[in-house]
Design an enzyme around this catalytic site. Structure first.
Site, short mmCIF file in Angstrom:
data_model
loop_
_atom_site.label_atom_id
_atom_site.label_comp_id
_atom_site.label_asym_id
_atom_site.label_seq_id
_atom_site.Cartn_x
_atom_site.Cartn_y
_atom_site.Cartn_z
N ASN A 15 22.83 26.63 83.48
CA ASN A 15 22.37 26.44 82.11
C ASN A 15 22.37 27.75 81.34
OD1 ASN A 15 21.29 23.58 81.65
ND2 ASN A 15 20.61 24.10 83.71
N CYS A 16 22.29 27.59 80.02
CA CYS A 16 22.15 28.70 79.10
C CYS A 16 21.04 29.64 79.57
CB CYS A 16 21.82 28.14 77.71
SG CYS A 16 21.33 29.35 76.52
N PRO A 17 21.20 30.94 79.65
CA PRO A 17 22.37 31.73 79.24
C PRO A 17 23.27 32.12 80.41
CG PRO A 17 20.56 33.21 79.64
CD PRO A 17 20.11 31.86 80.11
#
Lengths: 78, 201
Positions: A15-17
């Protein structure tokens, strides 16, 4: 046809980041002109990697989206 | 007028060329300097800085700060996070009671001793809400707060702990994790004044 320098970076299910963090780390270890193929499933990946390319000035060679999976090839330019 | 003598013509051309160069070399130098400084002015070169002020310790405040910090570091930005008031507790790795007075012991007891044990700021419901939130994060393979913090230090982010708060709450440097600098507002302002982005959490 794949060039011999093409590295692979699997960022699936991250997932982000994290995909951007991993790309930044990988780019640091690469030589100018080398390319890296990144696979990611993060929903924001397209927008994020495009912004990262605009800001850092590296080159996006290709971007392919198949369902949730996105594959991009990035070339280190500096 | 026609110049018959080619040599004379070449000589005059050369003289004119030298004279023009002499008169315009200031402008040429100026132009060169401007061209060189242009990428910096446009922010193309990676000299950007970001600073964040963290005054909370809760998961839903500290996590976005570290996610943004790691994202910014990936963009080649210099990142500084300044932890003050409740924010200091996000940097703790353990709680020490010995040597503290009664008020300091009480506040130590009430606050988290590690980012692992921190709660969410709303809907905590005696820990049920936090547990649920953490399991949802795990199901979605989201990095944990301690991992995000370790990563930020590895990526070169600067973490500053406010020494005034530490003194007030009786928090010692032995309770704070590695990789943290200690300082005051001047250290933060120095970084913030050079930053294009400043955020508060």
């Amino acid at each position: 046809m794949e060039s011999p320098e093409l590295k692979k970076l699997d960022c699936s299910s991250l997932n982000c980041p994290m995909p951007i963090v991993k790309i930044a780390k990988a780019i640091k270890t690469m030589e100018i002109g080398e390319q890296v193929e990144v696979v990611a499933t993060d929903p924001a990946f397209k927008a994020d990697v495009e912004a990262w390319i605009r800001k850092t000035g590296h080159k996006m060679i290709s971007f392919v989206e198949e369902g949730k999976s996105k594959t991009t090839v990035i070339e280190k330019t500096k | 007028m026609q110049l018959e003598n080619q040599e004379l013509k070449a000589y005059i051309d050369q003289l004119v060329e030298e004279k023009v160069n002499e008169k315009t070399h200031h402008f040429q130098d100026e132009l060169k300097k401007l061209q060189e400084s242009l990428p910096q002015n446009l922010g193309i070169q990676q000299k950007d800085k970001i600073t964040m002020l963290i005054t909370s310790f809760e998961l839903d405040k500290v996590m976005p700060a570290f996610i943004i910090a790691n994202g910014a570091a990936s963009f080649g930005m210099e990142v500084t996070l300044f932890f003050t008031l409740w924010g200091i507790n996000a940097l703790k790795e353990k709680s020490i009671y010995s040597g503290k007075n009664i008020k300091e012991k009480m506040i130590t007891m009430m606050l988290p001793s590690h980012p692992k044990t921190t709660t969410i700021s709303r809907l905590n419901m005696m820990g049920i809400g936090t547990g649920m939130m953490k399991s949802m994060m795990q199901e979605n393979n989201i990095e944990t707060l301690p991992d995000l913090m370790d990563l930020s230090i590895e990526m070169g982010s600067k973490l500053i702990a406010c020494q005034m708060t530490m003194g007030m709450m009786g928090i010692t440097t032995d309770e704070i994790r590695d990789g943290v600098e200690y300082g005051g507002v001047a250290l933060y302002i120095e970084e913030a004044s050079e930053s294009g982005v400043t955020l508060t959490f």
